[in-house]
Design a protein around this motif. Structure first.
Motif, PDB file in Angstrom:
ATOM      1  N   ILE A 180       0.851  -1.202   0.000  1.00  0.00           N
ATOM      2  CA  ILE A 180       0.000   0.000   0.000  1.00  0.00           C
ATOM      3  C   ILE A 180       0.887   1.253   0.000  1.00  0.00           C
ATOM      4  O   ILE A 180       0.672   2.196  -0.762  1.00  0.00           O
ATOM      5  CB  ILE A 180      -0.942   0.002   1.221  1.00  0.00           C
ATOM      6  CG1 ILE A 180      -1.977  -1.132   1.097  1.00  0.00           C
ATOM      7  CG2 ILE A 180      -1.664   1.340   1.354  1.00  0.00           C
ATOM      8  CD1 ILE A 180      -2.767  -1.392   2.353  1.00  0.00           C
ATOM      9  N   GLY A 220       0.600 -15.002  -6.244  1.00  0.00           N
ATOM     10  CA  GLY A 220       0.699 -15.601  -4.915  1.00  0.00           C
ATOM     11  C   GLY A 220      -0.586 -15.390  -4.151  1.00  0.00           C
ATOM     12  O   GLY A 220      -1.540 -16.155  -4.287  1.00  0.00           O
ATOM     13  N   ALA A 221      -0.622 -14.300  -3.393  1.00  0.00           N
ATOM     14  CA  ALA A 221      -1.753 -14.037  -2.503  1.00  0.00           C
ATOM     15  C   ALA A 221      -3.095 -14.093  -3.229  1.00  0.00           C
ATOM     16  O   ALA A 221      -4.063 -14.626  -2.698  1.00  0.00           O
ATOM     17  CB  ALA A 221      -1.561 -12.683  -1.819  1.00  0.00           C
ATOM     18  N   GLU A 251      -3.973 -15.821  -5.842  1.00  0.00           N
ATOM     19  CA  GLU A 251      -4.390 -17.170  -6.240  1.00  0.00           C
ATOM     20  C   GLU A 251      -4.976 -17.919  -5.053  1.00  0.00           C
ATOM     21  O   GLU A 251      -5.860 -18.757  -5.197  1.00  0.00           O
ATOM     22  CB  GLU A 251      -3.204 -17.954  -6.820  1.00  0.00           C
ATOM     23  CG  GLU A 251      -2.907 -17.572  -8.249  1.00  0.00           C
ATOM     24  CD  GLU A 251      -1.923 -18.530  -8.917  1.00  0.00           C
ATOM     25  OE1 GLU A 251      -1.799 -19.690  -8.460  1.00  0.00           O
ATOM     26  OE2 GLU A 251      -1.270 -18.102  -9.880  1.00  0.00           O
ATOM     27  N   THR A 252      -4.465 -17.615  -3.868  1.00  0.00           N
ATOM     28  CA  THR A 252      -4.996 -18.269  -2.669  1.00  0.00           C
ATOM     29  C   THR A 252      -6.245 -17.548  -2.167  1.00  0.00           C
ATOM     30  O   THR A 252      -7.268 -18.164  -1.903  1.00  0.00           O
ATOM     31  CB  THR A 252      -3.911 -18.303  -1.569  1.00  0.00           C
ATOM     32  OG1 THR A 252      -2.949 -19.295  -1.911  1.00  0.00           O
ATOM     33  CG2 THR A 252      -4.509 -18.636  -0.227  1.00  0.00           C
ATOM     34  N   ASN A 253      -6.139 -16.227  -2.048  1.00  0.00           N
ATOM     35  CA  ASN A 253      -7.259 -15.448  -1.522  1.00  0.00           C
ATOM     36  C   ASN A 253      -8.061 -14.914  -2.700  1.00  0.00           C
ATOM     37  O   ASN A 253      -7.744 -13.878  -3.257  1.00  0.00           O
ATOM     38  CB  ASN A 253      -6.748 -14.296  -0.657  1.00  0.00           C
ATOM     39  CG  ASN A 253      -5.788 -14.792   0.398  1.00  0.00           C
ATOM     40  OD1 ASN A 253      -6.157 -15.570   1.268  1.00  0.00           O
ATOM     41  ND2 ASN A 253      -4.530 -14.375   0.312  1.00  0.00           N
ATOM     42  N   HIS A 256     -11.080 -13.732  -3.007  1.00  0.00           N
ATOM     43  CA  HIS A 256     -12.180 -12.780  -2.862  1.00  0.00           C
ATOM     44  C   HIS A 256     -12.067 -11.684  -3.932  1.00  0.00           C
ATOM     45  O   HIS A 256     -10.998 -11.098  -4.103  1.00  0.00           O
ATOM     46  CB  HIS A 256     -12.162 -12.156  -1.478  1.00  0.00           C
ATOM     47  CG  HIS A 256     -13.435 -11.450  -1.135  1.00  0.00           C
ATOM     48  ND1 HIS A 256     -13.775 -10.233  -1.686  1.00  0.00           N
ATOM     49  CD2 HIS A 256     -14.465 -11.798  -0.330  1.00  0.00           C
ATOM     50  CE1 HIS A 256     -14.958  -9.861  -1.219  1.00  0.00           C
ATOM     51  NE2 HIS A 256     -15.399 -10.793  -0.389  1.00  0.00           N
ATOM     52  N   PHE A 262     -12.899  -8.661  -4.095  1.00  0.00           N
ATOM     53  CA  PHE A 262     -12.459  -7.329  -3.672  1.00  0.00           C
ATOM     54  C   PHE A 262     -10.936  -7.197  -3.740  1.00  0.00           C
ATOM     55  O   PHE A 262     -10.414  -6.143  -4.124  1.00  0.00           O
ATOM     56  CB  PHE A 262     -12.936  -7.017  -2.248  1.00  0.00           C
ATOM     57  CG  PHE A 262     -12.415  -5.696  -1.754  1.00  0.00           C
ATOM     58  CD1 PHE A 262     -13.058  -4.511  -2.089  1.00  0.00           C
ATOM     59  CD2 PHE A 262     -11.242  -5.624  -1.005  1.00  0.00           C
ATOM     60  CE1 PHE A 262     -12.560  -3.288  -1.664  1.00  0.00           C
ATOM     61  CE2 PHE A 262     -10.734  -4.400  -0.581  1.00  0.00           C
ATOM     62  CZ  PHE A 262     -11.402  -3.232  -0.916  1.00  0.00           C
ATOM     63  N   LEU A 263     -10.236  -8.264  -3.364  1.00  0.00           N
ATOM     64  CA  LEU A 263      -8.770  -8.194  -3.358  1.00  0.00           C
ATOM     65  C   LEU A 263      -8.234  -8.012  -4.776  1.00  0.00           C
ATOM     66  O   LEU A 263      -7.354  -7.182  -5.026  1.00  0.00           O
ATOM     67  CB  LEU A 263      -8.185  -9.454  -2.730  1.00  0.00           C
ATOM     68  CG  LEU A 263      -8.555  -9.687  -1.257  1.00  0.00           C
ATOM     69  CD1 LEU A 263      -8.028 -11.025  -0.788  1.00  0.00           C
ATOM     70  CD2 LEU A 263      -7.998  -8.567  -0.399  1.00  0.00           C
TER      71      LEU A 263
END
Ligand code: HEM
Ligand code: HEM
Ligand code: FES
Lengths: 254, 353
Positions: B59, B185-186, B188-190, B192, B194-195
């Motif tokens: 961020i 990475g993140a 593909e796993t998470n 949601h 929104f992400l």
């Protein structure tokens, strides 16, 4: 010659902030700070499997039969009325790192042991990060027998190969892409692999994996962890667990 | 100039800047942890901190990358640029903590050195979806390290501004690698939405404001987007018309492109002087600066130069190129050839022929 514009503000860091600019910043900076902070509230709940049920429990010692194959596990007699269920609970065994139990533990394979370690469980899958094991007398002569096993037939199942230590609660999430490298490390170190299958009603089924000779498949599945995989083989009911017996060369990456 | 070595010292602005920066970061990290613990008290905290550090760094990188273009679009954002290097270093430290924890948590306690494991555990380097995203983070971290390690003005002076600036542009490579790190990475796993949306919007924003800024700069320079810029009309004495005295507000400058170089033409005290637009400190745009106390003052960190010589007032010794100027009526003419840095030039006096 144009006249001096008193409104012509100019920011010089070491001299302080002129008034109109200050007003702008007093509005803008709080908005910027709050927008950044908002992510600290929005992001955590959106993380996958971040809040799964995997837990560390406090039982420090177990008594049971130590078995070496297909992957190291402990068969612990169930107390109380078991009805039609198995007389034994099966607990997977790992070492304290991304490893199998130490050789000093494994030298007692096929003996009854008092085993010390930290158990982790998720749903009905339990692994014990084993610290040590001392041989002991079997509680009764007949319980010296390993648990019975029976074939349930041939099945084709789709699921994910995970490492049997992180998935039950050591890490969250203990599966999928972000966890792939860790799972590879675990399996190559000797942590038992587990095949996680979701059935139609959303229950999770766990399978120990065995090759056709009843041996561990760890080194043959390193390339297949954390991805959807289809395995076709014989499902064997063993203690209160299932073993899926198939040649790892036939596992299919989907 | 007046503050050459004051610039690396503390002052009230920097103090306020750092307090806001650091308290926001610390608040973010503890909120992230606290909110996570609200959902479950049985969490693996190491995992939480990996994500808190990583997301905070990512961020902050978006904020850092926005400051440059924003402050070209409006001078109101210059106070954010003033101490941007502290933001950069803070971001690097967060990224380092993230990488350290990720390395320990996912790669230690195994049968390989963690740093070896990082690059050889997942070997699908030829596969897009299964690509080892950690390696992308690792390369980005090395770039950020080089930037942070050479961040002091000492390096700026010794590497020379252009080399240092080229090194600094590595931040864009690092940003690209990190978008890959997060997407492969993140995300593909998470899964949601929104992400994914947030990362996408962030990327479009960063690319968008950079494009917008460079379009505007090109427009201001009078250069067409494609092809060669129109050649300025050079007269027999080697001077170029750059516009009228009326175009320039008092104590301010107009930026003109002469022979491919930006020149800042200042009007002050009834006179006109022209100097290079490039500040010796960190290449700040002097033409967006102002004449304060008789000195051209850089909008970025306040370095100062005398308009008629391009030299910083004593005891400082920075020197930038000057340009000869003359007036024809209210039309300003600037020599197409720069003088050596620090060469005194007689200012053109307005109203005199
Ligand atoms: C050697 C360097 C790095 C390694 C080994 C690494 C490793 C990882 C790992 C394993 C994850 C997944 C974490 C999880 O969900 O459990 C991750 C996520 C992430 N990384 Fe890195 N990383 C590195 C460098 C960086 C850098 C330099 C940044 C800079 C901004 C960064 C930003 C992120 C972000 C934003 C996430 C997503 C966090 C979240 O899920 O909220 N990483 N990284
Ligand atoms: C630590 C010492 C640092 C110093 C002294 C420093 C200084 C500067 C300066 C002078 C510029 C302006 C260059 C130009 O645009 O022509 C700049 C731009 C930039 N810096 Fe740094 N920086 C430092 C560290 C970092 C770090 C660690 C990052 C990484 C996140 C970073 C990110 C940026 C970015 C993104 C720009 C944008 C370029 C632009 O706005 O056009 N800086 N920095
Ligand atoms: S004062 Fe820092 S760039 Fe000019």
């Amino acid at each position: 010659m144009s006249s001096l514009d008193p409104q012509d503000e100019f920011f010089i860091g070491y001299l302080g902030v002129p008034p109109r600019l200050k007003r702008f910043l007093l509005g803008f900076i709080p908005i910027l700070v709050l927008s950044v902070l908002a992510f600290a509230f929005i992001l955590p709940p959106l993380h996958f499997d971040h809040f799964n049920l995997g837990k560390r429990t406090k039982v420090p010692e177990f008594e049971g039969l130590l078995v070496g194959e297909p992957s190291p596990h402990l068969l612990v007699p169930r107390t109380g009325e078991v009805g039609t269920a198995s007389d034994f609970s099966l607990y997977l065994l790992s070492g304290t790192g991304k490893t199998s139990p130490k050789p000093k533990v494994l030298e007692h394979v096929n003996q009854w042991v008092k085993l010390k370690g930290t158990p982790f469980h998720r749903n009905h899958l339990t692994v014990i990060a084993t610290k040590s094991a001392e041989p002991m007398e079997p509680p009764t002569p007949e319980s010296a027998q390993p648990a019975e096993s029976s074939s349930l037939g041939e099945f084709s199942l789709t699921g994910e190969i995970v490492d049997g230590k992180c998935y039950p609660g050591v890490m969250k999430p203990g599966r999928t892409k972000t966890h792939r490298s860790c799972a590879i490390r675990c399996l190559s170190g000797g942590v038992p692999p587990v095949f996680v299958v979701h059935n139609q009603v959303g229950d999770k089924l766990y399978f120990l994996l065995s090759d056709l000779d009843g041996k561990a498949v760890n080194d043959k599945v390193l390339d297949l962890v954390a991805d959807p995989v289809q395995i076709t083989g014989e499902v064997i009911q063993y203690a209160d667990a299932f073993v899926l017996k198939a040649d790892p060369a036939t596992y299919k990456l989907l | 100039m007046g503050v050459a070595y004051k610039a690396v010292q503390w002052n009230r602005q920097k103090f306020v800047y750092d307090i806001i920066l650091l308290s926001t970061v610390v608040f973010y990290l503890f909120c992230f942890e606290g909110i996570s613990l609200q959902f479950s008290s049985d969490l693996d905290l190491k995992g939480i901190w990996i994500r808190a550090f990583g997301s905070a760094a990512f961020i902050l990188l978006h904020v850092i990358l926005s400051i440059g273009p924003l402050s070209r679009l409006s001078a109101k954002f210059l106070p954010l640029l003033y101490n941007r290097r502290h933001m950069g270093v803070t971001m690097f430290i967060l990224a380092l903590l993230h990488a350290r924890d990720a390395l320990a948590w996912y790669h230690d306690f195994g049968n390989l050195e963690p740093i070896v494991s990082l690059f050889v555990s997942n070997t699908h380097y030829a596969d897009f979806v299964r690509f080892p995203f950690e390696a992308l983070g690792g390369v980005a971290l090395v770039i950020l390290f080089l930037m942070a390690a050479t961040s002091h003005d000492f390096w700026l002076t010794n590497l020379t501004a252009p080399v240092w600036k080229a090194l600094h542009m590595g931040v864009y490579l690092a940003y690209g690698l990190l978008v890959g790190h997060v997407v492969l990475g993140a995300l593909e796993t998470n899964t949601h939405p929104f992400l994914t949306l947030a990362v996408g919007v962030g990327f479009v924003w960063i690319v968008g404001i950079h494009l917008m800024t460079s379009l505007r700069e090109a427009q201001k320079d009078g250069a067409p987007l494609f092809g060669k810029p129109a050649k300025a009309q050079v007269d027999a004495d080697g001077f170029v018309h750059v516009g009228s005295v009326q175009d320039i507000p008092e104590n301010r400058a107009k930026i003109a492109v002469i022979a491919g170089e930006r020149v800042a033409i200042f009007k002050y005290d009834g006179q006109i002087s022209a100097i290079s637009n490039v500040c010796q400190h960190q290449n700040g745009p002097l033409g967006e600066g102002k004449v304060v106390d008789g000195c051209i003052t850089c909008p970025w960190h306040g370095y100062q130069y005398l308009p008629d010589s391009g030299i910083s007032p004593p005891p400082f010794t920075e020197k930038i190129p000057t340009f000869n100027v003359k007036l024809q009526g209210d039309q300003i003419l600037v020599s197409a050839k720069p003088n050596l840095p620090g060469t005194p030039v007689v200012p053109a006096v307005i109203g005199q022929v």
